[in-house]
Scaffold this motif. Structure first.
Motif, short mmCIF file in Angstrom:
data_model
loop_
_atom_site.label_atom_id
_atom_site.label_comp_id
_atom_site.label_asym_id
_atom_site.label_seq_id
_atom_site.Cartn_x
_atom_site.Cartn_y
_atom_site.Cartn_z
N ILE A 289 0.95 -1.24 -0.04
CA ILE A 289 0.06 -0.01 -0.04
C ILE A 289 0.98 1.33 -0.07
CG2 ILE A 289 -1.74 1.19 1.19
CD1 ILE A 289 -2.77 -1.28 2.37
N LEU A 290 1.78 1.25 0.61
CA LEU A 290 3.04 2.51 0.75
C LEU A 290 3.47 2.46 -0.68
CD1 LEU A 290 4.20 4.58 2.43
CD2 LEU A 290 5.97 2.72 3.35
N THR A 291 3.91 1.56 -1.17
CA THR A 291 4.36 1.57 -2.64
C THR A 291 3.61 2.12 -3.58
OG1 THR A 291 5.66 -0.26 -2.01
CG2 THR A 291 5.63 0.31 -4.62
N MET A 292 2.14 1.90 -3.59
CA MET A 292 1.33 2.67 -4.29
C MET A 292 1.09 4.12 -4.14
SD MET A 292 -2.00 -0.12 -4.05
CE MET A 292 -1.97 -1.52 -3.89
N LEU B 79 -3.41 12.50 -5.85
CA LEU B 79 -4.54 11.66 -5.77
C LEU B 79 -4.71 10.71 -7.01
CD1 LEU B 79 -6.92 10.64 -3.93
CD2 LEU B 79 -8.25 12.58 -4.79
N PRO B 80 -4.89 11.30 -8.23
CA PRO B 80 -5.10 10.53 -9.43
C PRO B 80 -3.78 9.59 -9.59
CG PRO B 80 -5.19 12.83 -9.71
CD PRO B 80 -4.61 12.77 -8.61
N GLY B 81 -2.52 9.94 -8.98
CA GLY B 81 -1.52 9.11 -9.20
C GLY B 81 -1.66 7.75 -8.36
N ALA B 82 -2.22 7.93 -6.96
CA ALA B 82 -2.37 6.84 -6.13
C ALA B 82 -3.56 6.03 -6.62
CB ALA B 82 -2.57 7.51 -4.75
#
Length: 201
Positions: free
Chosen positions: A182-185, A194-197
């Motif tokens: 999740i941290l890597t995402m 926000l869009p990148g995540a």
């Protein structure tokens, strides 16, 4: 994430509650625990804060494993009902997809509204330099506590979706590799994007 999943699983298997109740309960319980965790760790910065929160995650897993009467320990929770809202069964794969999509869009909208508000501007100032933000009159400590509680509440809602979509959860599903994934995402998507995540997830 794990606290939210276990909250939804235990409520639905023991009390027969549906998804709407479980989502709210998971968010509230996870947010409350996040708020309590943030009180002693909020003074830490950068890597020290990350290590402290990951350590608390491992402590929570140990509690789940050893509190057998409540969580069934390493055996996990079985027979979690699928998505059910107001008596309507939404457990088919396509219906489950739409339920997850709607909840995800709602969470993305909440984060978007928070980040594009006066509160979001204050959070950006806090991120850049918390001492300068404090000098400008912002309550730095309370803002950190509140945003940590909001983020853990959203993670708790995600855990509820996991529990209802897989129909089974166990402590092994919430170990360190899941936290790193999740941290890597978030990191690969771009911190603060926000869009990148969403795209990387």
């Amino acid at each position: 994430y794990g606290v939210g999943a276990y909250t939804a699983a235990l409520l639905s298997t023991r009390f027969g509650t549906d998804l709407a109740v479980n989502l709210v309960a998971s968010a509230v319980v996870a947010g409350a625990i996040g708020f309590l965790v943030a009180i002693p760790t909020i003074r830490l910065v950068r890597i020290f804060f990350a290590v402290a929160t990951l350590s608390v995650g491992e402590i929570i897993i140990l509690v789940i494993i050893n509190w057998y009467d409540l969580t069934r320990g390493p055996m996990g929770v079985r027979d979690i009902p699928g998505f059910r809202v107001l008596g309507f069964d939404l457990g088919s794969p396509l219906q489950s997809y739409y339920v997850v999509a709607v909840v995800t869009l709602l969470c993305v909208w909440i984060v978007h509204r928070l980040s594009h508000s006066v509160y979001g501007n204050a959070l950006r100032a806090l991120r850049e330099d918390d001492q300068a933000a404090g000098a400008m009159g912002l309550n730095v400590g309370m803002m950190k506590l509140v945003i940590f509680a909001i983020s853990t509440a959203l993670a708790g809602a995600a855990g509820a979706l996991l529990a209802h979509s897989t129909n089974f959860i166990s402590p092994d599903m919430f170990r360190l590799p899941e936290s790193f994934l999740i941290l890597t995402m978030v990191v690969v998507g771009g911190l603060g994007s926000l869009p990148g995540a969403v795209l990387v997830a």
